[in-house]
Motif scaffolding. Structure first.
Motif, short mmCIF file in Angstrom:
data_model
loop_
_atom_site.label_atom_id
_atom_site.label_comp_id
_atom_site.label_asym_id
_atom_site.label_seq_id
_atom_site.Cartn_x
_atom_site.Cartn_y
_atom_site.Cartn_z
N GLU A 126 0.81 -1.22 0.00
CA GLU A 126 0.00 0.00 0.00
C GLU A 126 0.84 1.27 0.00
N ARG A 148 0.74 0.84 -10.39
CA ARG A 148 -0.71 0.79 -10.11
C ARG A 148 -1.52 1.28 -11.31
N ASP A 153 -7.19 -1.26 -11.25
CA ASP A 153 -7.80 -1.60 -9.95
C ASP A 153 -7.92 -3.11 -9.80
N GLY A 154 -7.88 -3.53 -8.55
CA GLY A 154 -8.13 -4.93 -8.24
C GLY A 154 -6.91 -5.83 -8.23
N ILE A 155 -5.76 -5.31 -8.64
CA ILE A 155 -4.55 -6.13 -8.62
C ILE A 155 -3.58 -5.54 -7.60
N SER A 156 -3.29 -6.32 -6.59
CA SER A 156 -2.37 -5.88 -5.53
C SER A 156 -0.93 -5.98 -6.01
N GLU A 159 0.81 -9.32 -5.24
CA GLU A 159 0.54 -10.57 -5.96
C GLU A 159 1.86 -11.21 -6.38
#
Length: 185
Positions: A126, A148, A153-156, A159
């Protein structure tokens, strides 16, 4: 610690513990020096803590009574004829700058910066992380903000596929940086 990359990991972890949302790691190799600068926007330190922070018996941790990261970094830099400076403002953030004389026999190698940056990213996906490494006029970098944007969106960033890509990318870039300057890692 035997590598600048490991000092980087330790000091940056302190930034993350201090609730930093933005973390900058800059490594510059030029004019016979290796300069590591780590900046954050974490809690910062009071003037009283800042005055004592290089004492190994000063720590904000509750799990142990000693904090060795900054004292060891200071010792490593000063053993080479270099310096360590720390600037911090409570509620604003901290900047740690270590300068090593690269030609000194006690200068630690840079080490595995891609590994350290990857571990930081994996442990705190984060945090907005900006990493730059400059050798003379050649420079590489990584900005998590750009990652990012590319990933959406939706992919950390934590991963496994992303972490492996980041590690491989940084290793390739570091190799190119070294090859362009005729230096050894």
């Amino acid at each position: 610690m035997k590598e600048i990359a490991l000092y980087t990991l330790d000091i940056a972890q302190n930034s993350i513990t201090a609730q930093a949302k933005h973390l900058g790691v800059e490594l510059v190799e030029e004019e016979g020096n290796i300069t590591l600068t780590i900046t954050d926007d974490g809690k910062g330190m009071s003037p009283e803590l800042l005055a004592r922070v290089s004492d190994p018996f000063t720590t904000t941790r509750t799990t142990r009574k000693m904090g060795l990261g900054l004292p060891l970094l200071r010792m490593a830099a000063e053993q080479t004829g270099g310096t360590l400076s720390i600037e911090s403002t409570l509620g604003v953030g901290t900047t740690v700058k270590a300068v090593f004389r690269a030609d000194h026999i006690d200068c630690p190698p840079v080490g595995d910066m891609p590994g350290s940056i990857t571990l930081l990213l994996q442990g705190a996906p984060e945090v907005e992380l900006n990493y730059t490494h400059r050798v003379g006029a050649a420079q590489i970098g990584l900005a998590t903000r750009q990652l990012r944007e590319e990933l959406g969106d939706g992919i950390s960033l934590a991963e496994p596929e992303v972490i492996l890509w980041v590690r491989d990318y940084l290793q390739e870039q570091e190799a190119l940086l070294r090859d362009n300057k005729g230096m050894k890692a």
